[in-house]
Design an enzyme around this catalytic site. Structure first.
Site, short mmCIF file in Angstrom:
data_model
loop_
_atom_site.label_atom_id
_atom_site.label_comp_id
_atom_site.label_asym_id
_atom_site.label_seq_id
_atom_site.Cartn_x
_atom_site.Cartn_y
_atom_site.Cartn_z
N GLU A 123 -45.49 -7.60 -43.78
CA GLU A 123 -45.48 -6.14 -43.62
C GLU A 123 -45.53 -5.44 -44.97
O GLU A 123 -46.26 -4.47 -45.17
CB GLU A 123 -44.25 -5.69 -42.82
CG GLU A 123 -44.27 -6.08 -41.35
CD GLU A 123 -45.51 -5.59 -40.63
OE1 GLU A 123 -46.11 -4.59 -41.06
OE2 GLU A 123 -45.90 -6.22 -39.64
N HIS A 177 -53.64 -6.32 -43.01
CA HIS A 177 -53.26 -7.52 -42.24
C HIS A 177 -54.47 -8.44 -42.07
O HIS A 177 -54.36 -9.66 -42.11
CB HIS A 177 -52.73 -7.14 -40.86
CG HIS A 177 -51.28 -6.70 -40.84
ND1 HIS A 177 -50.27 -7.42 -41.42
CD2 HIS A 177 -50.69 -5.60 -40.29
CE1 HIS A 177 -49.11 -6.80 -41.22
NE2 HIS A 177 -49.34 -5.69 -40.54
N HIS A 201 -53.00 -0.08 -43.73
CA HIS A 201 -52.02 -1.15 -43.54
C HIS A 201 -52.57 -2.20 -42.57
O HIS A 201 -52.48 -3.40 -42.82
CB HIS A 201 -50.72 -0.51 -43.01
CG HIS A 201 -49.69 -1.45 -42.51
ND1 HIS A 201 -48.56 -1.78 -43.22
CD2 HIS A 201 -49.59 -2.15 -41.35
CE1 HIS A 201 -47.83 -2.63 -42.52
NE2 HIS A 201 -48.42 -2.87 -41.38
N GLU A 202 -53.18 -1.73 -41.48
CA GLU A 202 -53.73 -2.67 -40.49
C GLU A 202 -54.92 -3.45 -41.06
O GLU A 202 -55.06 -4.65 -40.82
CB GLU A 202 -54.13 -1.94 -39.21
CG GLU A 202 -52.97 -1.27 -38.46
CD GLU A 202 -51.83 -2.23 -38.14
OE1 GLU A 202 -52.08 -3.44 -38.01
OE2 GLU A 202 -50.67 -1.76 -38.03
ZN ZN Z 1 -47.96 -4.30 -39.94
#
Ligand code: ZN
Length: 267
Positions: free
Chosen positions: A184, A132, A128-129
């Protein structure tokens, strides 16, 4: 820049969310170069040091996290090449969080490593990071916060103080600027995709959110919840993505995480 701004607004208002995200990524890439992102990431790291962030100096844990990051980066490389990925472990067992900064620096708190049930959950969060960074969310968030014209003027300017100002805008009171809901959700999609591609159960990210949600009021989880709203919509979307793409990976890596958790300082 004004005509560019109008063109961008026109494009953004007339396309789907996926196209919109791609357009925003292109705009972010044209505003802030890879070299500027690297410089921004460095400046943010300096800010974190100034705020007395305590980094964990434990080779076993560092090697473990590095091993997981290194499994994921070849996947991220396919979506955005040329990123010099780095990782840092923050010694704070009470904080269940992770974040990424421009240029590919990934930060994970020991509290998150301790809270996870298995490696697949940690991998989901790390993925997930990485997402980003791949989707250039910091640059996009700076544009959202400061305006396209301000950011482009600062990024185009030759004044090094401008980069420091942008870095300061990303870090306030020791926390990284929160991303919006769409970002997100987009990062979640990368997290599940990368976890599955590296052989880990892509459900890990969803089960981690589920666990945080179930723990509800526990103070240790508040930081993560405030910057990464864990809600049923996110969990549903991850599960729908897994079904739609027929993700099959099943590795949980429960035993290897347990061994590392034993080596993490608990206070
Ligand atoms: Zn996040």
């Amino acid at each position: 820049m004004r005509s560019t701004l109008l063109a961008v607004v026109a494009v953004l208002s007339s396309c789907t969310m996926m196209q919109r995200s791609q357009t925003e990524q292109l705009v972010a890439a044209s505003l802030i170069s890879d070299a500027q992102e690297t410089e921004l990431g460095f400046q943010v790291h300096e800010e974190l040091k100034k705020e007395n962030t305590k980094f964990l100096n434990n080779p076993d844990v560092g090697f473990y996290v590095g091993g997981l990051v290194n499994k994921l980066t070849p996947q991220a490389e396919q979506d955005r090449g040329g990123v010099k990925w780095q990782y840092f472990v923050i010694d704070d067992p009470k904080t269940v969080n992770a974040f990424a900064t421009p240029g590919g620096r990934i930060y994970v708190y020991t509290g998150l490593l301790l809270a996870a049930e298995n490696e697949a959950e940690v991998v989901g969060v790390l993925g997930h990071e990485l997402g980003h960074v791949v989707a250039r969310h910091s640059a996009r968030q700076l544009v959202a916060a400061k305006g396209l014209e301000t950011v482009s003027a600062m990024a185009l300017g030759k004044d090094p103080a401008d980069v420091a100002l942008l870095a300061a805008a990303l870090v306030g009171k020791g926390t990284i600027m929160a991303y919006g809901r769409d970002m997100e959700l987009e990062a979640d999609r990368y997290g599940a995709k990368y976890a599955n591609a590296t052989g880990y159960a892509p459900q890990g990210l969803a089960s981690f959110f589920q666990k945080l949600q179930a723990q509800g009021e526990a103070p240790a989880f508040l930081t993560f919840l405030s910057t990464h709203p864990a809600n049923s919509e996110r969990i549903e979307k991850i599960n729908a993505q897994i079904a739609a793409n027929g993700y099959q990976s099943t590795e949980l890596g429960a035993a290897s995480l347990k061994a590392i958790q034993a080596r993490i300082p608990k206070s």
